[in-house]
Scaffold this active site. Structure first.
Site, short mmCIF file in Angstrom:
data_model
loop_
_atom_site.label_atom_id
_atom_site.label_comp_id
_atom_site.label_asym_id
_atom_site.label_seq_id
_atom_site.Cartn_x
_atom_site.Cartn_y
_atom_site.Cartn_z
N ASP A 124 0.82 -1.22 0.00
CA ASP A 124 0.00 0.00 0.00
C ASP A 124 0.85 1.27 0.00
O ASP A 124 0.51 2.24 -0.66
CB ASP A 124 -0.90 0.04 1.25
CG ASP A 124 -2.00 -1.00 1.20
OD1 ASP A 124 -2.20 -1.58 0.12
OD2 ASP A 124 -2.62 -1.24 2.24
P1 NAP Z 1 0.91 -3.96 3.17
O1 NAP Z 1 0.19 -3.00 2.29
O2 NAP Z 1 0.14 -4.60 4.26
O3 NAP Z 1 1.55 -5.09 2.23
C1 NAP Z 1 2.40 -6.04 2.73
C2 NAP Z 1 2.82 -6.95 1.60
O4 NAP Z 1 3.83 -7.80 2.13
C3 NAP Z 1 1.71 -7.83 1.08
O5 NAP Z 1 1.29 -7.40 -0.21
C4 NAP Z 1 2.33 -9.25 1.05
O6 NAP Z 1 2.23 -9.78 -0.28
C5 NAP Z 1 3.78 -9.02 1.45
N1 NAP Z 1 4.27 -10.04 2.36
C6 NAP Z 1 3.66 -10.56 3.45
N2 NAP Z 1 4.43 -11.47 4.03
C7 NAP Z 1 5.57 -11.53 3.31
C8 NAP Z 1 6.77 -12.28 3.43
N3 NAP Z 1 6.94 -13.19 4.40
N4 NAP Z 1 7.74 -12.08 2.53
C9 NAP Z 1 7.57 -11.19 1.53
N5 NAP Z 1 6.48 -10.44 1.37
C10 NAP Z 1 5.49 -10.62 2.27
O7 NAP Z 1 2.17 -3.29 3.85
P2 NAP Z 1 2.69 -1.78 3.80
O8 NAP Z 1 3.01 -1.39 2.41
O9 NAP Z 1 3.76 -1.73 4.85
O10 NAP Z 1 1.45 -0.90 4.24
C11 NAP Z 1 0.96 -0.86 5.58
C12 NAP Z 1 -0.55 -0.82 5.58
O11 NAP Z 1 -1.03 -0.86 6.92
C13 NAP Z 1 -1.10 0.45 4.95
O12 NAP Z 1 -2.32 0.20 4.31
C14 NAP Z 1 -1.35 1.32 6.15
O13 NAP Z 1 -2.31 2.34 5.93
C15 NAP Z 1 -1.85 0.27 7.13
N6 NAP Z 1 -1.76 0.84 8.49
C16 NAP Z 1 -0.56 0.94 9.09
C17 NAP Z 1 -0.48 1.60 10.31
C18 NAP Z 1 0.82 1.83 10.98
O14 NAP Z 1 0.81 2.51 11.99
N7 NAP Z 1 1.93 1.33 10.46
C19 NAP Z 1 -1.61 2.10 10.93
C20 NAP Z 1 -2.81 1.97 10.27
C21 NAP Z 1 -2.87 1.34 9.06
P3 NAP Z 1 2.30 -11.37 -0.51
O15 NAP Z 1 1.19 -11.95 0.29
O16 NAP Z 1 2.13 -11.53 -1.98
O17 NAP Z 1 3.64 -11.81 -0.03
#
Ligand code: NAP
Length: 461
Positions: free
Chosen positions: A388
């Protein structure tokens, strides 16, 4: 004399808490911040044990033992990736304590005929905030842990019902302030708060859950402030105020990082659009897979590399391998930086914590605004388990549910290498056109294994 010493200890504990919060603001002093806060809490608890109001210690010992038995596994064994639900559970426990104290104090006052208006007002606020937080946090825990469906559960007229319940809770409180000795009204208020917590969190889902956990943190803090007023305990008032405000500021900061208004998070039912809309936002192009050998060759001869960690890095616990790969590239003369998105992972600062643990120097961790200007100069952007936070749809597709969320401009780099297991979506459930961009190569596999393999190949290149 004892009372003066207790108040001095409280003052010292408050000083420690404020110093700790300040230290928690920077990755290099965060660990010290946690130690200061723990010490402050120990001072506050020990001082409280000398309170003259304590009539017997048996139940305190039992409570402390139960707390320690529950707290140890929560602190030691819960993985970092499950931190939001762990925190939700802690809020539920804290708020339950405040609510039970509120009910106990009201019952005592009622049977002793000692209820006065200011105390009843504090007790009322305590059980209102506490009750909402207990059930709201439990629902949030269930959703984040996958026990309940993570998507928003919507029913018709939910916002109107919630507003009505809130109004009914406030009416009960006003009634009680006017006529304190009304057990039925007090019980109704507790029931309304408990129901409101459930109905308030059920329609929230997807990426908004951690924001709600933070908001519930702030409610738990407010419940503690009210408890402090009700039982005349200064440190509870101070700690509750710090907790309440920091939770609120964190919730605002997270909403800002996702470019969502607070009202939209609370009432917008993010993610309710379902699979079809998510798929429709993608261009439908083909991903281009690469091999470890090809990817390693590119990295070995790159002058500027930007590592982009995301949630997948935390899942595979690949932070050490990421740092080792970065070091290998640097040893060959390349320049390596690490891009930090404020909401990458599942809690604010998640990537800072992981990379600091792996020993990446702080000056190589570059915040989003600064690193975004550097992507155009990067030969390779290595996206490791991020989705994301690197989705260009947030910038260019007004129809996307994440449109407007600030993202890392990975697609500005000369080439992009994405390490992920398969075609899984990110937290928001939205497809990502970065993965089908002609300059993107996909290296499929667990992030840790892929980084290990890349390291071995870069060494030999
Ligand atoms: P993400 O959008 O959740 O994507 C994570 C990706 O990691 C997935 O597409 C997955 O694809 C891949 N993945 C999972 N396990 C894996 C592994 N073992 N090895 C390799 N790849 C792996 O992560 P992000 O880009 O960090 O975004 C964070 C999200 O959380 C955002 O939508 C954000 O708004 C939300 N959020 C975060 C917070 C915060 O405080 N950090 C708070 C509120 C909301 P595969 O399954 O294909 O591997």
């Amino acid at each position: 004399m004892t009372e003066i010493l207790i108040q001095l200890a409280y003052l010292f504990a408050a000083f420690l808490f404020i110093t700790a919060l300040r230290a928690l603001g920077r990755p290099d002093s965060a660990r010290r911040g946690m130690q200061l806060a723990t010490f402050g809490m120990a001072v506050a608890v020990i001082a409280t044990l000398f309170q003259a109001r304590i009539v017997s210690y048996e139940w305190i010992v039992v409570g402390a033992a139960v707390g320690a038995i529950a707290g140890y596994p929560l602190g030691m064994w819960v993985p970092m990736t499950a931190m939001p639900q762990r925190i939700a559970l802690s809020h539920a426990f804290g708020a339950l304590a405040a609510t039970l104290v509120g009910i106990g104090e009201y019952t005592n006052g009622f049977s002793g005929g000692t209820l006065v208006r200011p105390t009843v007002m504090a007790l009322g606020l305590e059980v209102l905030f506490g009750g909402v937080t207990v059930t709201g946090s439990l629902i949030a825990f269930g959703k984040l842990q996958g026990i309940l469906p993570g998507r928003p559960l919507i029913f018709q007229g939910q916002n109107a019902i919630n507003v009505l319940l809130l109004a009914a809770g406030c009416c009960c409180l006003i009634w009680l302030i006017a006529f304190p000795a009304q057990v039925l009204v007090f019980s109704a208020m507790v029931a309304i708060a408990i129901l409101l917590g459930i109905l308030f969190v059920l329609p929230i889902g997807g990426a908004d859950m951690p924001v709600i956990v933070s908001l519930l943190n702030s409610y738990a803090g407010l419940a503690a402030v009210a408890t402090g007023f009700a039982i005349d305990n200064n440190i509870l008032i101070i700690v509750g105020a710090l907790d309440g405000l920091s939770g609120f500021i964190l919730a605002l900061a997270m909403s800002k990082a996702m470019n969502r208004s607070f009202a939209n998070v609370l009432f917008g039912a993010f993610g309710a659009t379902g699979t079809d809309t998510a798929v429709a936002t993608a261009s439908g192009g083909e991903m281009s897979a690469t091999t470890v050998e090809d990817a390693a060759l590119r990295l070995a001869y790159a002058e500027r590399v930007i590592m982009v960690p995301g949630y997948g890095l935390a899942v595979s616990q690949a932070q050490h391998q990421m740092r080792e790969l970065g070091d290998l590239i640097e040893n060959r003369g390349g320049d390596v930086r690490y891009a930090i998105h404020p909401v990458a992972g599942r809690m604010p600062g998640h990537m800072n914590v992981l990379l600091a643990e792996a020993g990446v120097p702080y000056d190589k961790l570059i915040d989003m605004d600064e690193i975004n200007e550097r992507f155009v100069e990067a030969d390779v952007a290595v996206v490791v388990g991020a989705n994301d936070v690197v989705n260009p749809a947030a910038r260019i597709n007004p129809a996307s549910p994440i449109f407007g969320m600030p993202i890392l401009k990975v697609d500005d780099a000369k080439s992009v290498l994405v390490l992920k297991r398969g075609k899984g979506r990110g937290f928001s459930g939205v497809e990502n056109d970065l993965f089908v961009d002609p300059k993107t190569s996909m290296l499929f596999g667990d992030a840790r294994q892929s980084l290990l393999d890349l390291g071995l190949q870069v060494k030999e290149a």
